[in-house]
Design a protein around this motif. Structure first.
Motif, short mmCIF file in Angstrom:
data_model
loop_
_atom_site.label_atom_id
_atom_site.label_comp_id
_atom_site.label_asym_id
_atom_site.label_seq_id
_atom_site.Cartn_x
_atom_site.Cartn_y
_atom_site.Cartn_z
N TYR A 160 46.87 38.43 35.37
CA TYR A 160 46.43 38.45 36.75
C TYR A 160 44.92 38.20 36.78
O TYR A 160 44.22 38.41 35.79
CB TYR A 160 46.75 39.78 37.41
CG TYR A 160 48.21 40.12 37.44
CD1 TYR A 160 48.99 39.80 38.54
CD2 TYR A 160 48.82 40.76 36.35
CE1 TYR A 160 50.35 40.12 38.57
CE2 TYR A 160 50.17 41.07 36.37
CZ TYR A 160 50.93 40.75 37.48
OH TYR A 160 52.26 41.05 37.49
N VAL A 218 41.57 39.09 39.41
CA VAL A 218 41.09 39.79 40.60
C VAL A 218 39.73 39.22 40.98
O VAL A 218 38.85 39.04 40.13
CB VAL A 218 40.98 41.30 40.33
CG1 VAL A 218 40.38 42.03 41.52
CG2 VAL A 218 42.36 41.88 40.01
N ASP A 219 39.55 38.93 42.26
CA ASP A 219 38.33 38.27 42.74
C ASP A 219 37.07 39.06 42.37
O ASP A 219 36.11 38.50 41.80
CB ASP A 219 38.36 38.12 44.27
CG ASP A 219 39.47 37.20 44.74
OD1 ASP A 219 39.95 36.37 43.94
OD2 ASP A 219 39.87 37.31 45.92
N ALA A 237 35.69 42.98 40.92
CA ALA A 237 36.22 44.18 40.25
C ALA A 237 35.10 45.09 39.74
O ALA A 237 34.02 44.63 39.36
CB ALA A 237 37.11 43.77 39.07
N GLY A 265 39.66 47.01 42.22
CA GLY A 265 39.55 45.58 42.45
C GLY A 265 39.57 45.30 43.95
O GLY A 265 40.19 46.03 44.73
N GLU A 306 40.01 41.98 46.77
CA GLU A 306 40.40 40.58 46.89
C GLU A 306 40.20 40.12 48.32
O GLU A 306 40.66 40.77 49.27
CB GLU A 306 41.85 40.39 46.46
CG GLU A 306 42.07 40.72 45.00
CD GLU A 306 43.41 40.22 44.49
OE1 GLU A 306 44.39 40.36 45.24
OE2 GLU A 306 43.46 39.71 43.36
N ARG A 332 50.04 43.25 44.20
CA ARG A 332 49.24 44.47 44.18
C ARG A 332 50.03 45.65 43.63
O ARG A 332 49.47 46.54 42.99
CB ARG A 332 48.71 44.76 45.59
CG ARG A 332 47.58 43.81 45.97
CD ARG A 332 47.25 43.81 47.43
NE ARG A 332 46.32 42.72 47.72
CZ ARG A 332 46.29 42.04 48.85
NH1 ARG A 332 47.14 42.32 49.81
NH2 ARG A 332 45.42 41.06 49.02
N LEU A 384 49.82 45.24 39.93
CA LEU A 384 48.50 45.64 39.43
C LEU A 384 48.33 47.16 39.47
O LEU A 384 47.69 47.74 38.58
CB LEU A 384 47.41 44.97 40.26
CG LEU A 384 47.20 43.47 39.96
CD1 LEU A 384 46.36 42.81 41.04
CD2 LEU A 384 46.55 43.29 38.60
N TRP A 394 45.34 49.57 38.35
CA TRP A 394 44.33 49.00 39.24
C TRP A 394 44.64 49.34 40.69
O TRP A 394 45.77 49.19 41.16
CB TRP A 394 44.26 47.48 39.08
CG TRP A 394 43.53 47.06 37.85
CD1 TRP A 394 44.03 46.96 36.60
CD2 TRP A 394 42.16 46.69 37.78
NE1 TRP A 394 43.06 46.55 35.72
CE2 TRP A 394 41.89 46.37 36.42
CE3 TRP A 394 41.12 46.58 38.70
CZ2 TRP A 394 40.64 45.96 35.98
CZ3 TRP A 394 39.88 46.18 38.26
CH2 TRP A 394 39.64 45.87 36.92
N ILE A 444 43.85 48.07 44.30
CA ILE A 444 43.35 46.83 44.90
C ILE A 444 43.14 47.04 46.39
O ILE A 444 44.04 47.49 47.11
CB ILE A 444 44.35 45.67 44.68
CG1 ILE A 444 44.62 45.48 43.19
CG2 ILE A 444 43.80 44.39 45.31
CD1 ILE A 444 43.41 45.09 42.37
#
Length: 283
Positions: free
Chosen positions: A202, A204-205, A207, A218, A220, A240, A243, A248, A250
């Motif tokens: 994956y 993530v934009d 983090a 994270g 996004e 998500r 994740l 994580w 998100i």
């Protein structure tokens, strides 16, 4: 049906189409480029086309600069709406220029400096991010050229923008999100973070990978264009959930979260990181 010569891949002024202009627009035969300039819808959007369009509205001998130069070089300067109008900026003197399809244009490096000096901070950062991502300019070149603008009131902002800029940002929204986090005092996040799963990887934009109670944070940016349909939203939710199983948390971020008046984003991030955000918001 035969078209006049100005439909042959060349930009033209509205008056050249006469009374048929609105009809051609309504039939999706032509599209708007800038000011009173149009082109056939199937004409590829290139720097050469944009330069030719700019040449139709600039005075003789003018040098395209500022947001007009950015448009010619393909650097987005606002990206808030699809109908944003390109401002016609030009100068009669510029030391750092290039030629694009016969038009003199302020160079990408000098354009990056001008945008960092003059645009509002979020737009300045997203523009410089996009410029670095294009590979045509290096951060060091921007910082060196900035010295030529000594005395400009935007110098402090430009220095900060060059410090924050990152070529890994893949959209203006990601740039604006990062600026909000930096302004809130959360520190510089990792970008395009890769996370290994049992069956797939994956990304993530934005983090913060340091764990808090064995979970990582994270964020996004979900643009209206790519994440508004039910099928896309269902896919995002599943991703998500996957994740979350990997440790994580998100936080999805949408455009209103970035431009609204309430600091909900900062408060949500601060609650996870156990840190009080620096408030009030700067923009």
């Amino acid at each position: 049906m035969s078209f006049p010569p100005f439909f042959a891949g060349l930009p033209f002024r509205g008056r050249q189409a006469g009374k048929k202009l609105q009809w051609l627009l309504s039939c999706d035969e032509i599209r708007h480029l800038l000011a009173d300039v149009y082109v056939a819808v199937d004409t590829p959007d290139t720097p050469e086309l944009r330069s030719a369009a700019a040449a139709l509205v600039l005075p003789e001998g003018a040098i395209a600069s500022g947001q007009l130069a950015a448009w010619i070089h393909g650097i987005p300067t606002t990206a808030l709406r699809t109908d944003d109008k390109v401002s016609i900026h030009w100068t009669s003197e510029a030391a750092d220029t290039v030629r694009v399809a016969g038009l003199t244009v302020v160079s990408p490096t000098a354009t990056g400096v001008e945008l960092a000096l003059t645009l509002p901070r979020p737009f300045a950062l997203s523009a410089v991010d996009a410029l670095l991502r294009s590979g045509r300019v290096e951060r060091a070149d921007l910082e060196v050229l900035l010295d030529d603008y000594a005395g400009h009131r935007g110098i402090p902002q430009a220095r900060q923008i060059f410090k924050y800029a990152d070529s890994r940002a893949e959209s203006p929204g990601e740039s604006w999100l990062r600026l909000r986090l930096l302004d809130a005092g959360f520190g510089r996040p990792e970008l395009q973070m890769r996370i290994k799963g049992p069956d797939r990887d994956y990304r993530v934009d934005v983090a913060y990978p340091d764990p808090v109670d064995n979970r990582r944070l994270g964020l996004e940016y979900d643009s209206d264009r790519w994440h508004s349909r039910d099928r896309q939203q269902t896919r995002d939710e599943k991703r998500r959930t996957d994740l979350a199983g990997l440790g994580w948390h998100i936080i999805p971020v949408h455009r209103p979260d970035l431009w609204g008046s309430y600091p909900a984003l900062e408060l949500a991030v601060g609650a996870f990181l156990c840190r009080w955000p620096r408030l009030p918001r700067r923009w």
